[in-house]
Design a protein around this motif. Structure first.
Motif, PDB file in Angstrom:
ATOM      1  N   ASP A  95      57.977  53.453  75.813  1.00 23.39           N
ATOM      2  CA  ASP A  95      58.967  53.739  76.854  1.00 23.39           C
ATOM      3  C   ASP A  95      59.507  55.154  76.730  1.00 23.39           C
ATOM      4  O   ASP A  95      59.749  55.829  77.743  1.00 23.39           O
ATOM      5  CB  ASP A  95      60.110  52.731  76.792  1.00 23.39           C
ATOM      6  N   ALA A  96      59.682  55.635  75.511  1.00 22.19           N
ATOM      7  CA  ALA A  96      60.139  57.010  75.312  1.00 22.19           C
ATOM      8  C   ALA A  96      59.092  57.996  75.803  1.00 22.19           C
ATOM      9  O   ALA A  96      59.427  59.036  76.390  1.00 22.19           O
ATOM     10  CB  ALA A  96      60.451  57.259  73.835  1.00 22.19           C
ATOM     11  N   LEU A 146      44.638  59.263  76.005  1.00 20.21           N
ATOM     12  CA  LEU A 146      44.426  58.664  77.326  1.00 20.21           C
ATOM     13  C   LEU A 146      44.927  57.225  77.355  1.00 20.21           C
ATOM     14  O   LEU A 146      45.551  56.800  78.336  1.00 20.21           O
ATOM     15  CB  LEU A 146      42.948  58.724  77.695  1.00 20.21           C
ATOM     16  N   GLU A 147      44.680  56.467  76.313  1.00 22.08           N
ATOM     17  CA  GLU A 147      45.160  55.082  76.259  1.00 22.08           C
ATOM     18  C   GLU A 147      46.684  55.031  76.325  1.00 22.08           C
ATOM     19  O   GLU A 147      47.255  54.176  77.012  1.00 22.08           O
ATOM     20  CB  GLU A 147      44.663  54.401  74.979  1.00 22.08           C
ATOM     21  N   PHE A 152      51.611  53.818  79.674  1.00 15.11           N
ATOM     22  CA  PHE A 152      52.953  53.907  80.249  1.00 15.11           C
ATOM     23  C   PHE A 152      52.924  54.172  81.755  1.00 15.11           C
ATOM     24  O   PHE A 152      53.960  54.318  82.380  1.00 15.11           O
ATOM     25  CB  PHE A 152      53.838  54.924  79.517  1.00 15.11           C
ATOM     26  N   GLY A 153      51.721  54.258  82.342  1.00 15.23           N
ATOM     27  CA  GLY A 153      51.654  54.245  83.801  1.00 15.23           C
ATOM     28  C   GLY A 153      51.192  55.488  84.511  1.00 15.23           C
ATOM     29  O   GLY A 153      51.179  55.527  85.745  1.00 15.23           O
ATOM     30  N   TRP A 154      50.796  56.542  83.784  1.00 17.37           N
ATOM     31  CA  TRP A 154      50.314  57.753  84.454  1.00 17.37           C
ATOM     32  C   TRP A 154      48.796  57.628  84.595  1.00 17.37           C
ATOM     33  O   TRP A 154      48.031  58.134  83.797  1.00 17.37           O
ATOM     34  CB  TRP A 154      50.678  58.981  83.643  1.00 17.37           C
ATOM     35  N   HIS A 155      48.360  56.965  85.644  1.00 15.30           N
ATOM     36  CA  HIS A 155      46.947  56.648  85.815  1.00 15.30           C
ATOM     37  C   HIS A 155      46.155  57.779  86.442  1.00 15.30           C
ATOM     38  O   HIS A 155      44.920  57.697  86.537  1.00 15.30           O
ATOM     39  CB  HIS A 155      46.807  55.374  86.649  1.00 15.30           C
TER      40      HIS A 155
END
Length: 291
Positions: A95-96, A146-147, A152-155
């Motif tokens: 989350d950070a 990349l994982e 955290f959602g930056w696809h």
């Protein structure tokens, strides 16, 4: 040609290609809503957002706007971070890492919006960023990064077999940017002047005392009384131990070189062990060292 704003014998490309406004020093005690110490990118951006919100703002700088870090940056705007998201997630959690990305991306959006709304011609352009491996580095570094980023959602970040410059395996970061920091800063000064903010140059702050009323005192004994204060200097000037004792002092350099147009594609290139470096655009740059 002598540098326009010399610092220890060197000058940045930005300082050589922009005439910055100068401001008189503070010569009397004044009152305001918010006093900001530091007339760089952070201080002047905060000042503009505050005056837009209806606050009275005073900005103080020990030199003149743009004479510090803002005028000597590589001028890349990155939501990818130097210490890598995988390391941040390991130490502080996923989350950070997400919040770090969101804060950097929001800052880039903010600069883009201000440049548009205030009609600041600062050469702002969106660019892709590339993170590549040095020859002796483990390919697993990119996989872990990349994982974490996808986790955290930056696809939008993608793995590529090779970057466009060094032809090595890399990650591509979309929506990075570059701009002319001093043209942007000069535009902020003009916008602040239009909105009634007061900027004072050559005014060194000696102390910032908090409380119900904040009192900012200069080395000449002048006082700015305000409801709040923002210390927007590179290193805080009002704390002798909490931050300074944890800082390492060092200098980094960027070198600008002339290259034929089209040889180096525009973008930001970096390795996991070095900061991301903004590559040249189609406009050639004169060789200069910046700190």
């Amino acid at each position: 040609m002598a540098p326009r704003h010399p610092v220890e014998g060197t000058s940045s490309l930005w300082q050589a290609t922009c005439d910055m406004p100068s401001f008189a020093p503070l010569t009397q005690d004044i009152e305001t809503d918010v006093c900001i110490v530091g007339a760089g990118l952070v201080g002047l951006t905060a000042a503009l957002r505050l005056v837009r919100a209806g606050k009275r703002v005073v900005v103080l700088d020990s030199q003149q706007p743009g004479r510090g870090n803002t005028g000597r940056t590589t001028a890349h705007l990155a939501s990818a971070i130097d210490d890598r998201f995988s390391e941040l997630a390991r130490v502080r959690g996923l989350d950070a890492a997400r919040k770090a990305w969101e804060s950097h991306a929001t800052a880039i959006d903010c600069i883009e919006a201000i440049a548009r709304d205030e009609d600041i011609a600062c050469d702002f352009e969106r660019r892709d960023g590339y993170l590549w491996l040095a020859p002796d580095q483990d390919p697993d570094i990119l996989r872990q990064e990349l994982e974490t980023i996808h986790g955290f959602g930056w696809h939008g970040v993608q793995a590529m077999d090779e970057d466009p410059v060094f032809r090595r395996p890399c990650l591509r970061f979309p929506d990075q940017a570059q701009f002319h920091p001093l043209k942007y800063l000069a535009g902020l000064c003009a916008a602040l002047k239009r909105n009634g903010a007061a900027i004072f140059g050559d005014t060194r702050v000696a102390d910032v005392a908090g409380g119900d009323e904040v009192v900012t005192t200069t080395d000449k004994g002048r006082r700015v009384r305000s409801k709040a204060a923002i210390v927007a200097t590179c290193s805080p000037i009002c704390d002798q131990f909490a931050i300074h004792s944890k800082q390492a002092s060092y200098t980094t350099y960027a070198i600008g070189l002339r290259v034929p147009a089209g040889v180096v594609p525009p973008g930001s290139i970096g390795t996991p062990s070095t900061p991301i470096i903004t590559s040249a655009s189609s406009r050639a740059a004169r060789p200069r060292a910046t700190s």
